[in-house]
Design an enzyme around this catalytic site. Structure first.
Site, short mmCIF file in Angstrom:
data_model
loop_
_atom_site.label_atom_id
_atom_site.label_comp_id
_atom_site.label_asym_id
_atom_site.label_seq_id
_atom_site.Cartn_x
_atom_site.Cartn_y
_atom_site.Cartn_z
N ASP A 13 58.50 -8.76 -7.49
CA ASP A 13 58.38 -9.48 -8.95
C ASP A 13 58.92 -10.75 -8.70
O ASP A 13 60.14 -11.55 -8.25
CB ASP A 13 59.15 -8.60 -10.03
CG ASP A 13 58.50 -9.52 -11.58
OD1 ASP A 13 56.80 -9.93 -11.36
OD2 ASP A 13 58.76 -9.65 -12.83
N SER A 14 58.77 -11.73 -9.86
CA SER A 14 59.19 -13.08 -10.22
C SER A 14 60.51 -12.76 -10.71
O SER A 14 61.20 -13.84 -10.51
CB SER A 14 58.41 -13.58 -10.92
OG SER A 14 58.60 -12.89 -11.94
N TYR A 45 56.42 -16.87 -12.49
CA TYR A 45 55.26 -17.11 -11.80
C TYR A 45 54.13 -17.71 -12.78
O TYR A 45 53.63 -18.15 -12.34
CB TYR A 45 54.64 -15.98 -10.80
CG TYR A 45 55.61 -15.70 -9.40
CD1 TYR A 45 56.95 -16.72 -9.76
CD2 TYR A 45 55.35 -14.95 -8.62
CE1 TYR A 45 58.30 -16.43 -8.37
CE2 TYR A 45 56.11 -14.70 -7.25
CZ TYR A 45 56.86 -15.89 -7.31
OH TYR A 45 57.53 -14.64 -5.98
N GLY A 46 54.16 -17.18 -14.38
CA GLY A 46 52.96 -16.53 -15.17
C GLY A 46 52.87 -18.54 -15.18
O GLY A 46 51.64 -18.60 -15.51
N CYS A 76 54.28 -7.87 -10.18
CA CYS A 76 53.79 -8.79 -10.80
C CYS A 76 52.14 -9.46 -11.28
O CYS A 76 51.65 -9.05 -9.80
CB CYS A 76 55.16 -10.38 -10.23
SG CYS A 76 54.20 -12.05 -11.35
N ASN A 77 52.15 -9.26 -11.96
CA ASN A 77 50.44 -9.67 -12.40
C ASN A 77 50.09 -11.14 -12.03
O ASN A 77 49.12 -10.78 -11.31
CB ASN A 77 50.58 -9.49 -14.04
CG ASN A 77 49.94 -7.71 -14.42
OD1 ASN A 77 49.14 -7.43 -14.30
ND2 ASN A 77 50.94 -7.21 -14.92
N GLU A 156 62.84 -10.90 -22.21
CA GLU A 156 63.98 -11.31 -21.58
C GLU A 156 65.34 -12.23 -23.02
O GLU A 156 66.23 -11.84 -22.36
CB GLU A 156 64.00 -12.60 -21.39
CG GLU A 156 62.87 -12.20 -19.56
CD GLU A 156 62.59 -13.25 -18.63
OE1 GLU A 156 63.01 -14.30 -19.30
OE2 GLU A 156 61.53 -13.22 -17.97
N CYS A 189 51.57 -7.51 -17.94
CA CYS A 189 52.51 -8.31 -18.27
C CYS A 189 53.68 -7.60 -17.62
O CYS A 189 53.38 -6.31 -18.01
CB CYS A 189 52.71 -9.69 -18.71
SG CYS A 189 54.56 -10.93 -18.52
N THR A 190 54.67 -7.51 -16.49
CA THR A 190 55.60 -6.98 -15.70
C THR A 190 56.14 -6.49 -17.38
O THR A 190 57.14 -5.31 -17.56
CB THR A 190 56.44 -7.09 -14.99
OG1 THR A 190 56.52 -8.70 -15.86
CG2 THR A 190 55.79 -7.48 -14.00
N HIS A 191 56.79 -7.80 -18.21
CA HIS A 191 57.28 -7.29 -19.35
C HIS A 191 56.37 -6.50 -20.89
O HIS A 191 57.75 -6.02 -21.64
CB HIS A 191 57.75 -8.54 -19.94
CG HIS A 191 58.82 -9.56 -19.10
ND1 HIS A 191 57.96 -9.57 -18.19
CD2 HIS A 191 59.75 -10.53 -19.51
CE1 HIS A 191 59.40 -10.39 -17.42
NE2 HIS A 191 59.97 -11.16 -17.92
N1 DGL Z 1 56.13 -11.27 -14.13
C1 DGL Z 1 55.39 -12.14 -14.70
C2 DGL Z 1 54.18 -10.91 -14.81
O1 DGL Z 1 54.05 -9.80 -14.70
C3 DGL Z 1 55.95 -12.26 -15.74
C4 DGL Z 1 56.96 -13.36 -15.56
C5 DGL Z 1 56.66 -14.78 -14.91
O2 DGL Z 1 55.79 -15.15 -15.34
O3 DGL Z 1 56.78 -14.81 -13.79
O4 DGL Z 1 52.75 -11.41 -15.44
#
Ligand code: DGL
Length: 267
Positions: A13-14, A45-46, A76-77, A156, A189-191
């Site tokens: 993941d990012s 990454y988003g 990561c999405n 976060e 999204c992971t969060h």
């Molecule tokens: N892990 C990213 C996602 O699921 C969210 C955080 C990011 O923007 O890196 O898209």
């Protein structure tokens, strides 16, 4: 292909948000060895370009291949949206590559939803990937995507524990006219699993929330079974990050649900 069942599952993941996916996989498959890589140096990454996301993801996948991963999960999405095709070519048949989008699309296509909302980072929503893939599999489902970029950093910061703030932010995003007639919402999204109860309350339990973590964990389990790759005696959990701060260590608890040791590993 790394066909030894004892070889680990790689997950990346990012940052540490992908630990929601890692945790679901760990709970579904407690006897698997797991290597997690969080690219905290390049987080988020988003907001990055597809080329940047592809470049970072390639380096991580190369690292996971040196660890002989039998399956690599893009938790990561944003990376699943922009790097999956590139990585698939890059990896060839060295490992099985899983993204977090296809299992969810397969699930959604089998349901009788009329209008499916998708919320995620800008990178994920701008890619239109969920809309396109759902359209290809279930042309009758209408889809509508909405970028909700603040939600990840909100989680976060631990603000999701503050109800009034969470309600305000969700109202700001979810009151969008386009999202009013949905009967399902993909938390892309992971969060977002950490906001699930609040989102559910916002919609007064009238919208089906699709949390990809369990769907992806089941999918990985099925793939291991289909390929005779299930491990029955693994106990390794290795967590790496490309940049280390105490706040990442703290967040690990939030996303994984229990403390783990993070090791710094620059690629
Ligand atoms: N892990 C990213 C996602 O699921 C969210 C955080 C990011 O923007 O890196 O898209």
């Amino acid at each position: 292909m790394n066909t030894n069942a004892k070889n680990p599952i790689g997950i990346f993941d990012s940052g540490v948000g992908g630990l929601t996916v890692a945790n679901a996989i760990y709970r579904a498959l407690p006897n698997e060895n797991i290597i997690y890589y969080g690219d905290t140096v390049h987080l988020p990454y988003g907001d990055k370009s597809p080329a940047a996301i592809q470049g970072y993801s390639k380096e991580i996948v190369d690292f996971l291949l040196t660890q002989h991963c039998k399956v690599i999960v893009i938790a990561c999405n944003s990376a699943s949206s922009h790097a999956y095709q590139t990585l698939k070519k890059h990896i060839g048949d060295k490992a099985i590559l899983v993204n977090v989008i296809d299992p969810v699309v397969d699930y959604v296509a089998k349901q009788n939803f009329k209008q499916v909302g998708i919320i995620g980072t800008r990178a994920t929503i701008l890619s239109n990937i969920y809309n396109d893939k759902i359209k290809a599999k279930a042309p009758k489902h209408k889809t509508v995507g909405k970028a909700t970029p603040l939600l990840a950093s909100f989680v976060e910061e631990g603000f999701f524990r503050k109800r009034a703030l969470t309600e305000m932010l969700l109202e700001e995003y979810l009151a969008d006219e386009d999202l009013q007639n949905i009967d399902a919402l993909i938390l892309a999204c992971t969060h977002y699993p950490l906001l699930k109860d609040d989102i559910d309350a916002y919609y007064r339990q009238k919208v089906t929330l699709i949390d990809s973590t369990a769907i992806v964990a089941n999918y990985v389990e099925q793939i291991l079974k289909d390929n005779s790759l299930l491990n029955e005696a693994g106990n390794l959990l290795d967590f790496y990050v490309s940049d280390y701060t105490a706040s990442f260590e703290k967040m690990v608890n939030i996303f994984f649900g229990s403390p783990v040791n993070l090791e710094l590993k620059r690629l």
